[in-house]
Motif scaffolding. Sequence first.
Motif, mmCIF file in Angstrom:
data_model
loop_
_atom_site.group_PDB
_atom_site.id
_atom_site.type_symbol
_atom_site.label_atom_id
_atom_site.label_comp_id
_atom_site.label_asym_id
_atom_site.label_seq_id
_atom_site.Cartn_x
_atom_site.Cartn_y
_atom_site.Cartn_z
ATOM 1 N N ARG A 165 0.867 -1.181 0.000
ATOM 2 C CA ARG A 165 0.000 0.000 0.000
ATOM 3 C C ARG A 165 0.904 1.232 0.000
ATOM 4 N NH1 ARG A 165 -5.017 -2.172 1.186
ATOM 5 N NH2 ARG A 165 -4.939 -4.059 2.477
ATOM 6 N N ARG A 166 0.592 2.180 -0.851
ATOM 7 C CA ARG A 166 1.404 3.389 -0.903
ATOM 8 C C ARG A 166 0.519 4.604 -1.173
ATOM 9 N NH1 ARG A 166 3.065 0.419 -5.574
ATOM 10 N NH2 ARG A 166 2.254 1.322 -7.514
ATOM 11 N N LEU A 167 1.066 5.776 -0.940
ATOM 12 C CA LEU A 167 0.329 7.000 -1.212
ATOM 13 C C LEU A 167 -0.037 7.044 -2.685
ATOM 14 C CD1 LEU A 167 2.408 9.574 0.873
ATOM 15 C CD2 LEU A 167 0.232 8.504 1.492
ATOM 16 N N PRO A 168 -1.181 7.623 -3.023
ATOM 17 C CA PRO A 168 -1.658 7.553 -4.413
ATOM 18 C C PRO A 168 -0.732 8.268 -5.399
ATOM 19 C CG PRO A 168 -2.978 9.095 -3.145
ATOM 20 C CD PRO A 168 -2.110 8.374 -2.156
ATOM 21 N N ASP A 169 -0.615 7.663 -6.574
ATOM 22 C CA ASP A 169 0.106 8.291 -7.683
ATOM 23 C C ASP A 169 -0.797 9.269 -8.419
ATOM 24 O OD1 ASP A 169 2.556 6.433 -7.629
ATOM 25 O OD2 ASP A 169 0.897 5.015 -7.806
ATOM 26 N N ILE A 170 -2.102 9.048 -8.322
ATOM 27 C CA ILE A 170 -3.108 9.837 -9.027
ATOM 28 C C ILE A 170 -4.228 10.176 -8.054
ATOM 29 C CG2 ILE A 170 -4.646 9.924 -11.038
ATOM 30 C CD1 ILE A 170 -3.186 7.177 -11.853
ATOM 31 N N ILE A 171 -4.698 11.417 -8.091
ATOM 32 C CA ILE A 171 -5.883 11.790 -7.317
ATOM 33 C C ILE A 171 -6.884 12.459 -8.251
ATOM 34 C CG2 ILE A 171 -6.819 13.088 -5.379
ATOM 35 C CD1 ILE A 171 -4.101 13.054 -4.068
ATOM 36 N N VAL A 172 -8.113 11.953 -8.250
ATOM 37 C CA VAL A 172 -9.215 12.617 -8.945
ATOM 38 C C VAL A 172 -9.767 13.636 -7.961
ATOM 39 C CG1 VAL A 172 -11.432 12.344 -10.100
ATOM 40 C CG2 VAL A 172 -9.694 10.534 -10.278
ATOM 41 N N ILE A 173 -9.487 14.910 -8.206
ATOM 42 C CA ILE A 173 -9.803 15.950 -7.227
ATOM 43 C C ILE A 173 -11.214 16.518 -7.396
ATOM 44 C CG2 ILE A 173 -7.400 16.604 -6.843
ATOM 45 C CD1 ILE A 173 -7.821 18.955 -8.765
ATOM 46 N N GLY A 174 -11.904 16.183 -8.431
ATOM 47 C CA GLY A 174 -13.255 16.698 -8.639
ATOM 48 C C GLY A 174 -13.536 16.747 -10.142
ATOM 49 N N VAL A 175 -14.615 17.445 -10.449
ATOM 50 C CA VAL A 175 -15.474 18.263 -9.646
ATOM 51 C C VAL A 175 -16.711 17.441 -9.262
ATOM 52 C CG1 VAL A 175 -16.614 19.262 -11.667
ATOM 53 C CG2 VAL A 175 -16.612 20.519 -9.547
ATOM 54 N N ARG A 176 -17.319 17.782 -8.155
ATOM 55 C CA ARG A 176 -18.526 17.081 -7.713
ATOM 56 C C ARG A 176 -19.581 17.111 -8.808
ATOM 57 N NH1 ARG A 176 -21.910 17.436 -2.116
ATOM 58 N NH2 ARG A 176 -24.000 17.671 -2.986
ATOM 59 N N LYS A 177 -20.186 15.934 -9.061
ATOM 60 C CA LYS A 177 -21.209 15.724 -10.092
ATOM 61 C C LYS A 177 -20.699 16.077 -11.495
ATOM 62 C CE LYS A 177 -24.138 14.038 -9.081
ATOM 63 N NZ LYS A 177 -24.186 12.563 -8.806
ATOM 64 N N GLY A 178 -19.394 15.904 -11.655
ATOM 65 C CA GLY A 178 -18.818 16.128 -12.984
ATOM 66 C C GLY A 178 -18.585 14.834 -13.740
ATOM 67 N N GLY A 179 -18.698 13.697 -13.027
ATOM 68 C CA GLY A 179 -18.436 12.403 -13.645
ATOM 69 C C GLY A 179 -17.266 11.681 -13.027
ATOM 70 N N LYS A 187 -10.245 8.978 -5.449
ATOM 71 C CA LYS A 187 -11.021 10.143 -5.873
ATOM 72 C C LYS A 187 -11.874 10.658 -4.728
ATOM 73 C CE LYS A 187 -15.606 8.841 -6.873
ATOM 74 N NZ LYS A 187 -16.850 9.620 -6.779
ATOM 75 N N THR A 188 -11.814 11.959 -4.536
ATOM 76 C CA THR A 188 -12.675 12.645 -3.572
ATOM 77 C C THR A 188 -13.057 13.988 -4.191
ATOM 78 O OG1 THR A 188 -11.543 11.595 -1.687
ATOM 79 C CG2 THR A 188 -12.887 13.538 -1.227
ATOM 80 N N PRO A 189 -14.252 14.107 -4.773
ATOM 81 C CA PRO A 189 -14.620 15.323 -5.499
ATOM 82 C C PRO A 189 -14.602 16.601 -4.665
ATOM 83 C CG PRO A 189 -16.138 13.531 -5.993
ATOM 84 C CD PRO A 189 -15.278 13.060 -4.868
ATOM 85 N N ALA A 190 -14.745 16.460 -3.347
ATOM 86 C CA ALA A 190 -14.751 17.651 -2.494
ATOM 87 C C ALA A 190 -13.398 18.353 -2.457
ATOM 88 C CB ALA A 190 -15.181 17.284 -1.075
ATOM 89 N N TYR A 191 -12.344 17.673 -2.871
ATOM 90 C CA TYR A 191 -11.013 18.275 -2.821
ATOM 91 C C TYR A 191 -10.938 19.564 -3.642
ATOM 92 C CZ TYR A 191 -9.000 13.935 -0.819
ATOM 93 O OH TYR A 191 -8.693 12.870 -0.029
ATOM 94 N N PHE A 192 -11.559 19.572 -4.811
ATOM 95 C CA PHE A 192 -11.384 20.695 -5.738
ATOM 96 C C PHE A 192 -11.810 22.023 -5.133
ATOM 97 C CE2 PHE A 192 -12.996 23.180 -9.530
ATOM 98 C CZ PHE A 192 -11.739 23.517 -9.996
ATOM 99 N N THR A 193 -12.882 22.033 -4.380
ATOM 100 C CA THR A 193 -13.420 23.297 -3.875
ATOM 101 C C THR A 193 -13.000 23.612 -2.441
ATOM 102 O OG1 THR A 193 -15.469 22.165 -3.208
ATOM 103 C CG2 THR A 193 -15.437 23.188 -5.389
ATOM 104 N N SER A 194 -12.210 22.746 -1.816
ATOM 105 C CA SER A 194 -11.782 22.976 -0.439
ATOM 106 C C SER A 194 -10.531 23.857 -0.394
ATOM 107 C CB SER A 194 -11.501 21.637 0.250
ATOM 108 O OG SER A 194 -11.034 21.837 1.564
ATOM 109 N N VAL A 195 -10.591 24.913 0.373
ATOM 110 C CA VAL A 195 -9.512 25.903 0.410
ATOM 111 C C VAL A 195 -8.195 25.298 0.903
ATOM 112 C CG1 VAL A 195 -8.749 28.064 1.475
ATOM 113 C CG2 VAL A 195 -11.124 27.817 0.715
#
Length: 286
Positions: A31-45, A98-106
């Motif tokens: 197990r390792r830290l992710p190489d890729i993160i899907v940061i959003g957008v919420r309800k974007g797919g 993937k965590t879509p909330a990441y994109f809009t979090s300050v």
Amino acid sequence: MAALIFALLFFINHSPVASPRAIGHEPPSTRRLPDIIVIGVRKGGTRALIEMLRLHGAVVSARNEIHFFDRDTNYRLGPDWYRAQMPLARPGQLTVEKTPAYFTSVKVPERVVRTKPAVKLLLIVRDPTTRLLSDYTQVFHNQLEKRKRPQPLEDLLMRDGDLNLSYKALNRSLYHVHMERWLTVFPADSIHLVDGDALIKNPLLEMKKVEKFLKLEPQINASNFYFNATRGFYCLRAAGKERCLHDSKGRQHPQVAPAILQKLQEYFREPNRRFFDLVGRTFDWK
């Protein structure tokens, strides 16, 4: 006797050593830290995107949304906790969450860069008006499941004849505001934009672009997709099995008065232009 011992030692020292793979043992998965993160957008797919990424044999994904970077209670648990939420991956495989909330979090961009500065980021965006309606639809059904009475969209979206600019779903569609924050921390070439509207119509074309961005050997192909006329969108096929996204995907949006739709489209015109300038490309949005 001495000659025999010498011969045995020579044979042992000069015989090739079988690799673990050669004798039937795969390298250990970790197990390792992710190489890729899907940061959003919420309800974007985002769900469709990560399910399509999983079609590639070199990609393994976390089962659920982790919410490590946007929830203080999780972030305080540290990188070891985050790593433990990741799937087992063999050498050469890429891990994605993937965590879509990441994109809009300050707070998130700075936290991500401190934890994994070389991470690749995927952002999927849709027409802002369509995304807002999908956002409302999800909340509407969630409230019904909890036996609560949902508020009509017009009550949330309008105030005294004008758009309610404090409505969260409206602000999530102001992509340029959030993108500026990410680009102050990450170089543009570490963020790939996926066209969510195009992903629905031609998933293979969009996924070939994702493969190229991630430097993956081309593997996803036309046989991985088939159009489900009943559901009205593409489903997935892999290893002889077919599967569609959850029934919560593709729900019908609420009917909205044409005058309100026009207000939304006019409101988003300037934010969209600023987003296009920021990312150096345009999207086919009204």
